[in-house]
Design a protein around this motif. Structure first.
Motif, PDB file in Angstrom:
ATOM      1  N   HIS A 173      50.794  70.024   4.738  1.00 19.45           N
ATOM      2  CA  HIS A 173      51.184  70.231   6.132  1.00 19.45           C
ATOM      3  C   HIS A 173      51.093  71.701   6.541  1.00 19.45           C
ATOM      4  O   HIS A 173      50.980  72.012   7.738  1.00 19.45           O
ATOM      5  CB  HIS A 173      52.599  69.708   6.382  1.00 19.45           C
ATOM      6  N   SER A 174      51.104  72.614   5.567  1.00 17.33           N
ATOM      7  CA  SER A 174      50.992  74.044   5.897  1.00 17.33           C
ATOM      8  C   SER A 174      49.688  74.330   6.635  1.00 17.33           C
ATOM      9  O   SER A 174      49.636  75.197   7.517  1.00 17.33           O
ATOM     10  CB  SER A 174      51.062  74.895   4.622  1.00 17.33           C
ATOM     11  N   HIS A 175      48.630  73.584   6.278  1.00 15.50           N
ATOM     12  CA  HIS A 175      47.344  73.758   6.965  1.00 15.50           C
ATOM     13  C   HIS A 175      47.439  73.290   8.421  1.00 15.50           C
ATOM     14  O   HIS A 175      46.796  73.855   9.307  1.00 15.50           O
ATOM     15  CB  HIS A 175      46.247  72.975   6.230  1.00 15.50           C
TER      16      HIS A 175
ATOM     17  N   ILE B  57      55.051  69.863  15.427  1.00 16.73           N
ATOM     18  CA  ILE B  57      54.516  70.423  14.182  1.00 16.73           C
ATOM     19  C   ILE B  57      55.472  71.459  13.580  1.00 16.73           C
ATOM     20  O   ILE B  57      55.724  71.470  12.364  1.00 16.73           O
ATOM     21  CB  ILE B  57      53.135  71.077  14.440  1.00 16.73           C
ATOM     22  N   ILE B  58      56.015  72.326  14.433  1.00 19.56           N
ATOM     23  CA  ILE B  58      56.932  73.376  13.942  1.00 19.56           C
ATOM     24  C   ILE B  58      58.192  72.760  13.334  1.00 19.56           C
ATOM     25  O   ILE B  58      58.631  73.153  12.252  1.00 19.56           O
ATOM     26  CB  ILE B  58      57.282  74.344  15.099  1.00 19.56           C
ATOM     27  N   LEU B  59      58.770  71.768  14.010  1.00 16.58           N
ATOM     28  CA  LEU B  59      59.982  71.120  13.488  1.00 16.58           C
ATOM     29  C   LEU B  59      59.692  70.378  12.190  1.00 16.58           C
ATOM     30  O   LEU B  59      60.478  70.431  11.235  1.00 16.58           O
ATOM     31  CB  LEU B  59      60.545  70.150  14.536  1.00 16.58           C
TER      32      LEU B  59
ATOM     33  N   ASN C 123      44.047  67.584  17.833  1.00 17.10           N
ATOM     34  CA  ASN C 123      44.227  69.036  17.740  1.00 17.10           C
ATOM     35  C   ASN C 123      44.775  69.523  16.406  1.00 17.10           C
ATOM     36  O   ASN C 123      44.639  70.697  16.073  1.00 17.10           O
ATOM     37  CB  ASN C 123      45.146  69.520  18.866  1.00 17.10           C
ATOM     38  N   PHE C 124      45.391  68.636  15.643  1.00 14.35           N
ATOM     39  CA  PHE C 124      45.997  69.061  14.378  1.00 14.35           C
ATOM     40  C   PHE C 124      45.543  68.214  13.186  1.00 14.35           C
ATOM     41  O   PHE C 124      45.960  68.467  12.073  1.00 14.35           O
ATOM     42  CB  PHE C 124      47.526  69.013  14.483  1.00 14.35           C
TER      43      PHE C 124
ATOM     44  N   SER D 153      48.747  64.941  10.863  1.00 12.06           N
ATOM     45  CA  SER D 153      49.836  65.390  11.742  1.00 12.06           C
ATOM     46  C   SER D 153      50.516  64.207  12.437  1.00 12.06           C
ATOM     47  O   SER D 153      51.669  64.305  12.848  1.00 12.06           O
ATOM     48  CB  SER D 153      49.298  66.364  12.793  1.00 12.06           C
ATOM     49  N   ARG D 154      49.809  63.062  12.541  1.00  9.02           N
ATOM     50  CA  ARG D 154      50.386  61.905  13.222  1.00  9.02           C
ATOM     51  C   ARG D 154      51.550  61.303  12.443  1.00  9.02           C
ATOM     52  O   ARG D 154      52.380  60.578  13.001  1.00  9.02           O
ATOM     53  CB  ARG D 154      49.319  60.826  13.445  1.00  9.02           C
TER      54      ARG D 154
END
Length: 280
Positions: A119-121, A93-95, A34-35, A39-40
């Protein structure tokens, strides 16, 4: 700053260990699908605990599969995904996004800017449902930044703000569990912030960075006693609130983390050891 809420693998039953790893791998898979792959890299144990705890309370229906992955390609590994995984992944992701911003503000290294930009993407893909939580976290981090800029040495003030952030993360939804989960999140946030500050003191001193324990740089024994007392009180509060939840699922895993894993992590940091599990 994350990664302090872990299992004590040696004290966990084998079937509970595989189930714990199933939740961890489920979060990893959800992040990738999903990200995106990058993101992992932000996968952490603290959010895995959140998913297990919330899954235990809300008894979410699990999707259980066995799959190979690039980290452990020799055998198929259990993956457990449910509706809580989606929430945990978004919080992860937010943290992480805010942690990367903090790195940019603190160290201003090229790699920090680069990773924050990339990571902003990923961050832009978070569900808009959680926009309010993200904005709350950002406002609290601004409060924390102001305290750090003013060289505040009061550990209660600074750790309480990080506790507020984790309180918001643990408040999954408004119901009869909101208050207790908020309390657990608040104390886990304080536990993470205090241990992180204690562990980073020498490095922060060398690099001229802020640390709320800097006044103890030449009095480590007094600091050690202070941190031990604080953490033991915090752990007792967490245990008290966990008992109020009267869990019926994943009890062995949750109790292992609360009564053994977090305590072991704390003891190892106090003794300057780094023998925690690097990977599950």
């Amino acid at each position: 700053m994350f990664g302090y809420v872990r299992i004590n693998k040696m004290e966990l039953k084998m079937k509970e260990y595989y189930k714990y790893r199933g939740y961890y791998c489920g979060l990893c898979k959800y992040l990738k699908e999903n990200f995106g792959e990058i993101s992992r890299l932000s996968l952490n144990y603290d959010v895995t605990f959140l998913i297990i705890l919330l899954s235990s309370i809300y008894k979410s229906k699990n999707s259980i599969t066995k799959e190979r992955c690039i980290v452990k390609p020799a055998s198929k590994n259990l993956r457990i995904v449910n509706e809580i995984t989606e929430y945990g992944a978004n919080m992860n992701i937010i943290l992480t996004h805010n942690k990367l911003k903090d790195n940019v503000d603190d160290d201003k290294r090229i790699k920090d800017y680069l990773f924050y930009y990339i990571h902003s993407h990923v961050y832009n893909k978070t569900d808009s449902t959680y926009k309010q939580k993200s904005e709350f976290i950002q406002s609290k981090l601004k409060e924390l930044y102001e305290l750090e800029k003013n060289n505040t040495m009061c550990i209660d003030k600074t750790s309480n703000i990080f506790g507020d952030i984790m309180r918001e993360v643990f408040r999954y939804k408004e119901d009869e569990y909101t208050h207790i989960l908020g309390n657990i999140g608040f104390n886990i946030g304080k536990y993470i912030y205090i241990l992180d500050a204690y562990e980073d003191l020498d490095e922060d001193s060398k690099k001229g960075r802020y640390n709320p324990f800097m006044n103890y740089i030449d009095n480590k024994e007094e600091l050690k006693n202070k941190v031990e007392n604080l953490i033991l009180i915090i752990l007792s509060f967490i245990e008290e609130d966990i008992n109020k939840l009267e869990l019926s699922e994943n009890i062995g895993i949750v109790e292992n983390i609360i009564y053994s894993g977090m305590y072991l992590r704390f003891i190892n940091i106090m003794k300057g050891r780094d023998n925690d599990e690097k990977s599950i």
